[in-house]
Design an enzyme around this catalytic site. Structure first.
Site, PDB file in Angstrom:
ATOM      1  N   TYR B  99      -8.569  16.371 -12.970  1.00  0.00           N
ATOM      2  CA  TYR B  99      -8.763  17.679 -12.341  1.00  0.00           C
ATOM      3  C   TYR B  99     -10.117  18.281 -12.682  1.00  0.00           C
ATOM      4  O   TYR B  99     -10.701  18.995 -11.870  1.00  0.00           O
ATOM      5  CB  TYR B  99      -7.630  18.636 -12.729  1.00  0.00           C
ATOM      6  N   GLU B 198      13.998  -2.847 -18.944  1.00  0.00           N
ATOM      7  CA  GLU B 198      13.237  -2.255 -17.840  1.00  0.00           C
ATOM      8  C   GLU B 198      13.823  -0.938 -17.336  1.00  0.00           C
ATOM      9  O   GLU B 198      13.115   0.051 -17.200  1.00  0.00           O
ATOM     10  CB  GLU B 198      13.156  -3.252 -16.661  1.00  0.00           C
ATOM     11  N   ASP B 250      14.821  -6.759 -14.543  1.00  0.00           N
ATOM     12  CA  ASP B 250      15.337  -7.207 -13.254  1.00  0.00           C
ATOM     13  C   ASP B 250      14.789  -8.598 -12.963  1.00  0.00           C
ATOM     14  O   ASP B 250      13.876  -9.072 -13.648  1.00  0.00           O
ATOM     15  CB  ASP B 250      14.835  -6.285 -12.123  1.00  0.00           C
TER      16      ASP B 250
END
Ligand SMILES: Nc1ncnc2c1ncn2[C@@H]1O[C@H](COP(=O)(O)OP(=O)(O)OP(=O)(O)O)[C@@H](O)[C@H]1O
Ligand SMILES: [Mg+2]
Lengths: 665, 366
Positions: B99, B198, B250
């Site tokens: 920013y 995970e 996964d």
């Protein structure tokens, strides 16, 4: 078409007109409620424009559509044309096949003598209401007004009421009909029709009052009435047997020679005799006695005898300036980036009819990049709204490989994609339509070829512009680097290391290493301000010749600081740019006066006496001002500067690696 | 090195970058910076540290092109910003820095990714860590559950002992962004191994099934692709407490990359692989073979998955037989599966059957 008209005329007694109409609804353009309304507007507006043109009047046309109930609309159409004499009014509006056009060959919107009577007839058949016509000619103080219906058995007008009324205008015609229809927006709509009409008739002012909403005014963009076009006799080339026979039957000439010389163009008495001799037809024979065999022989003979090409002064093309004006005027809210200078081709001939093709292209701005280009088709200044696919115009567009001209096109065939509008205008003494509804130009090889040539010529102009724009944007990027970013890097790095800001010319000329020429033209208070900026971003000083195509007599001498070295043909101007030092800028400035804005749209700037690779923004002048050659090839030399700089840099660009280094999705 | 020394070192190195650019400009050259290419074709196995690091191929960031020029300008702004922070004893998050760039004319970052990458570029060039630049990630790291006791130094400088099972709620101990010695020390542990997971759903499943207690495991939730602090935390536990590490993910190409970033080093941070990667970590996540052997419910591979698998075939980190076989098999069956697909056989299946089987093969669970 004329022969069909004759046929129809002969049959008129046998079948009732309403039956004829019912059968031919489709070809007459009344086959759907939406289309019926558009056709009615079209027929009346076309007539008004024709009448004004014949009388050299600047047209002022009003079209007003009011909704009466669910499917009934009231259409009012008014013009400031010459008016129609009282005796003719009933026939013009309520008698099919009554018109002033179908015997003559002239560039007119109306050809058949069906148009407006068909509107009256349709209105009568769908609502049972009479049409109201008012017309005033300039010799009279009052206007003639009457309510008309068409006796469908006899094909004769019937007057229900007639009157003389005060009308506060010098001359003009107005017609009011009630009809079943459907008012819709979209690509095929009354609005689009009028918009198209306004584009190709920049001399007309058209006011449209839609059923709902505010009136829309298409202001005129030009005060020039198109010059009146002369009707011409048919040219022997392309006359058909049946046509020849029927002409022979109805002629007032008493001898074959006088028949041939008075009813065909380009046949003199001498040629007529020659034809008769060759055909073995006695020159003194009565034309009405011409047999089928004789007619065939005459046609053959006419092919063998040398006959001059048809005259072409009977055509009135819109012209390059007015096409551009018309497009700009009507399509202003598109904020187009570029109006390619339109092309008006030389007249050509098909089947004895002279014709001219004109093309204009509008590019960029708010036009969609993802959609097929918009096609605007016109015939004798009339927009064609239906049957786009069947039209020779569309087929010609599909035949051009637009990829070469900067538009997208799958496989180099078909309607291209991109932010463009392509307009094609065909003007002819006889437009070969595919059917009586006058919506699609028939696929005549000569015409299609001309359209293709015109499209390509205009497309080259587009491509030249696109190339120039691309080069400019590349140059702009570099300009941003050296003008803004490098000085900021220098300032920041100097601050961090606590030293004075370094001198940057070395770095800057290494990055650019070109002479950058940027030109602009702006128009205000009837003056064109022309500015050519020359930045020398090479390490050494540069001198060269700068050339422009500009009407020298229009340059305000007071505004011109650097006198040219040479002016050729009044508009090929050469300046000697003696010396621009490294990292210096030089400006060439002048004003043009006495030109309309359209007459000078873009600068044409060239250089010579400097290596092509070291100039960005303009082209090197081809040998001896061979600008045509440059335009024809349209292919600008590759940016050799860029190629060379890529070669010398061996480093892999860290920020443009194609590989994604992230492990996440 | 002491903190202040490290910061001074960073300032010196950063000033050196500016000096180089300055000298190039002063010499009339086109300024450029050379940086090792951060691509999978430029990572090499470092046999000493047993991790993947950047090779010798270099790329140029040159002011000749617009992007290069902009990046150089950004670099200058960033140098100034970092030096100012060090001077003023301030620090900022990476997001804050993104920013801050709003106020840099012509040099604004168009996405936070860009500013994060530039911070990494600076790490690579200077050999410093972004912490030395007073830049820190805004996101915290993982959640931890298991019988280990750590000592954390809090904001006020107070040292607190925390047992990651008994002193925390069900969501576990939250790993802070700074996991270096000055912040965290390991006191004691009664665990046999670390299992890095995970998905949050599976972490909660293991916690609810008391897998940490029953199997003597430290359960760590990775939150997808693990943050640096998470990887560093796992590495320190592995080295200092001598705990073996397994990853449980996964069964899809993205999950394989999660394992790779823990075990071999991520491509993006290969300059600090030595510091982040745990070379001995083993994979117990779902494989293509598991999909077949356990007859798991699956989803079809989408185009991106297939692309990712094909990319892994040329990724040097996946060159061994195990991965070659599993990647080819996954492409062949065209299927992927989530770790939670094991629930097909009941909620306890993962802790009662699947993990004991897998961990048994590795000799971690007896
Ligand atoms: N507004 C008008 N002002 C003056 N004359 C008109 C006007 N409208 C029609 N006419 C005359 O009436 C004739 C008949 O018009 P109509 O529309 O029926 O046929 P056309 O225009 O000749 O052919 P087409 O069937 O192709 O339209 C025209 O040829 C023209 O002479
Ligand atoms: Mg008409």
């Amino acid at each position: 078409m004329a022969s069909i008209a004759h046929e129809l005329a002969k049959n008129q007694k046998e079948i009732s007109v309403s039956e004829f109409f019912e059968k031919n609804k489709q070809i007459l353009g009344f086959d759907s409620l939406t289309r019926a309304l558009i056709t009615s507007v079209k027929e009346t507006v076309d007539n008004s424009l024709d009448a004004c043109e014949d009388a050299s009047i600047l047209p002022e046309i009003l079209v007003k559509i009011e909704k009466m109930d669910n499917t009934e609309y009231k259409l009012t159409e008014e013009d400031n044309g010459p008016g129609i004499v009282k005796a003719q009014v009933p026939n013009v509006f309520a008698r099919l096949l009554y018109g002033s056009r179908f015997h003559t060959r002239a560039q007119r919107r109306g050809q058949q003598g069906i148009g407006v009577s068909a509107v009256v007839m349709y209105s009568q058949l769908t609502t049972g209401k009479a049409a109201t016509v008012r017309s005033k000619i300039s010799d009279e103080d009052t206007a003639y007004e009457c309510d008309l219906i068409l006796d469908t058995k006899k094909n004769r007008p019937e007057r229900l009421r007639e009157d003389r009324v005060i009308w506060d205008r010098e001359h003009g015609t107005s017609i009011q009909v009630h009809l079943k229809g459907k008012y819709m927006g979209g690509k095929q709509s009354v609005f689009e029709y009028l918009k198209g009409t306004a584009i190709v008739n920049p001399h007309a002012k058209i006011t449209f009052v839609p059923p709902e909403g505010v009136p829309i005014v298409f202001e005129r963009a030009s005060d020039q009435v198109p010059p009146p076009t002369k009707p011409v006799m048919p040219h022997p080339e392309g006359v058909e047997l049946g046509e020849l026979l029927s002409m022979a039957k109805y002629t007032e000439s008493l001898k074959m020679t006088s028949f041939l010389s008075s009813e065909f163009s380009r046949i003199s008495n001498r040629v007529a005799k020659e034809v008769c001799e060759l055909a073995g037809v006695p020159p003194e024979q009565r034309p009405t006695k011409l047999t089928l065999e004789q007619a065939g022989a005459v046609l053959e003979a006419m092919k063998k005898v040398r006959i001059m090409a048809p005259e072409t002064d009977c055509l009135s093309p819109i012209g390059e300036t007015l096409i551009r004006k018309g497009l700009k005027n009507v399509l202003g809210d598109v904020k187009a980036e570029f109006y390619a200078p339109p092309i008006t081709r030389e007249p050509k001939v098909f089947a004895g009819n002279p014709f001219i093709v004109e093309v204009g292209i509008v590019y960029g701005g708010e036009l969609s990049k993802e959609e097929p280009v918009q096609i605007l088709r016109f015939a004798n200044r009339v927009p064609l709204m239906y049957q786009q696919g069947a039209c020779a115009t569309t087929q010609a567009i599909e035949n051009v490989d637009w990829r070469r001209y900067g538009l997208e096109q799958r496989g180099g065939h078909g309607i291209p994609f991109g932010p463009a509008i392509i307009m094609v205008h065909l003007a002819s003494t006889k437009i070969p339509f595919t059917s009586e509804s006058k919506e699609a130009v028939a696929n005549i090889p000569e015409i299609k070829e001309e359209i293709e040539l015109a499209l390509k010529a205009c497309a080259r102009r587009l491509k030249t512009h696109l190339n120039k724009a691309e080069k400019k944007s590349k140059a702009k990027v570099k300009f941003e680097i050296v003008q803004d970013i490098i000085p900021m890097i220098a300032e920041k790095s100097a601050k961090i290391v606590g030293k004075p800001v370094p001198e940057l010319s070395g770095t800057i000329t290494k990055i650019m290493n070109v002479v950058w020429i940027d030109d602009e033209v702006s128009y205000e208070k009837k003056r064109h301000h022309v500015l050519v900026r020359i930045y020398n971003y090479t390490p050494k000083s540069q001198g060269f010749h700068l050339h422009m195509v500009v009407p020298f007599d229009k340059i305000d001498p007071k505004s011109l600081e650097l006198q040219p070295l040479e002016v050729r043909d009044g508009n090929k101007v050469t300046w000697d740019i003696k010396r621009v030092s490294s990292t210096e800028e030089f400006q060439l400035k002048f004003d043009l006066t006495g030109l309309s804005q359209e007459e000078y749209g873009e600068n044409e700037v060239y250089v010579s006496g400097i290596d092509a690779a070291s100039v960005i923004g303009v082209d090197v002048l081809p040998g001896d001002w061979d600008l045509e050659h440059l335009k024809i090839t349209g292919e600008l030399p590759v940016d050799e500067g860029a190629a060379a700089e890529e070669g010398e840099e061996e480093d892999v660009d860290y920020d443009e690696g194609a590989e994604v280094i992230k492990d996440e999705e | 090195m002491k903190n202040s020394e490290r910061h001074q070192n960073a300032v010196d190195k950063l000033t050196g970058i500016a000096q180089e650019v300055y000298d190039q400009l002063d010499g009339g050259k086109i300024p450029k910076m050379m940086i090792p290419l951060r691509t999978k074709s430029n990572i090499r196995f470092d046999s000493k540290a047993a991790v993947w690091k950047y090779g010798k191929a270099m790329g140029a960031r040159s002011a000749k092109k617009l992007t290069g020029a902009q990046m150089l300008l950004r670099t200058m702004y960033m140098l100034e910003f970092i030096e100012d922070m060090i001077k003023d004893s301030k620090s900022s998050t990476l997001r804050e820095m993104y920013y801050i760039s709003e106020g840099w004319p012509k040099a604004k970052f168009s996405a936070q990714d860009e500013s994060n990458m530039l911070a990494e570029d600076l790490e690579i060039i200077t050999g410093c860590m972004r912490e030395d630049f007073k830049l820190r990630p805004e996101e915290d790291g993982a959640r931890v559950m298991g019988n280990i006791t750590i000592q954390e130094t809090d904001r006020k400088g107070k040292k607190k002992k925390i047992n990651c099972r008994d002193d925390v709620g069900d969501s576990g101990y939250g790993v802070p962004y700074n996991v270096e010695k000055e912040k965290i020390e390991f006191v004691d542990s009664d665990a046999d191994f670390i299992i890095a997971i995970e998905t949050g759903g599976m972490f909660d499943r293991l916690v609810e099934n008391k897998f940490d207690e029953d199997a003597h495991a430290v359960v760590v939730h990775l939150k997808g692709q693990p943050a640096r602090s998470t990887r560093r935390f796992i590495k320190r536990l592995n080295e200092e407490m001598k705990l073996p590490v397994v990853t449980f993910t996964d069964g899809d190409p993205w999950s394989f990359r999660i394992h790779a970033s823990i075990a071999y080093g991520a491509i993006k941070t290969a300059h600090i692989s030595e510091y982040l990667a745990t070379p001995t970590a083993e994979f117990v996540g779902i494989t293509a073979s598991d999909i077949l052997n356990y007859e798991l419910p699956t989803d079809k591979l989408n185009d991106k998955d297939i692309q990712a698998l094909n990319a892994e075939k040329t990724d040097p980190r996946f060159k061994d037989e195990f991965w070659k076989h599993e990647i080819d098999l996954m492409l062949e069956i065209g299927k992927k599966a989530e770790q939670q697909a094991l629930a097909k056989y009941g909620l306890d299946y993962v802790t009662d059957t699947y993990l004991p089987e897998k961990l048994g093969q590795l000799g971690i669970l007896k």
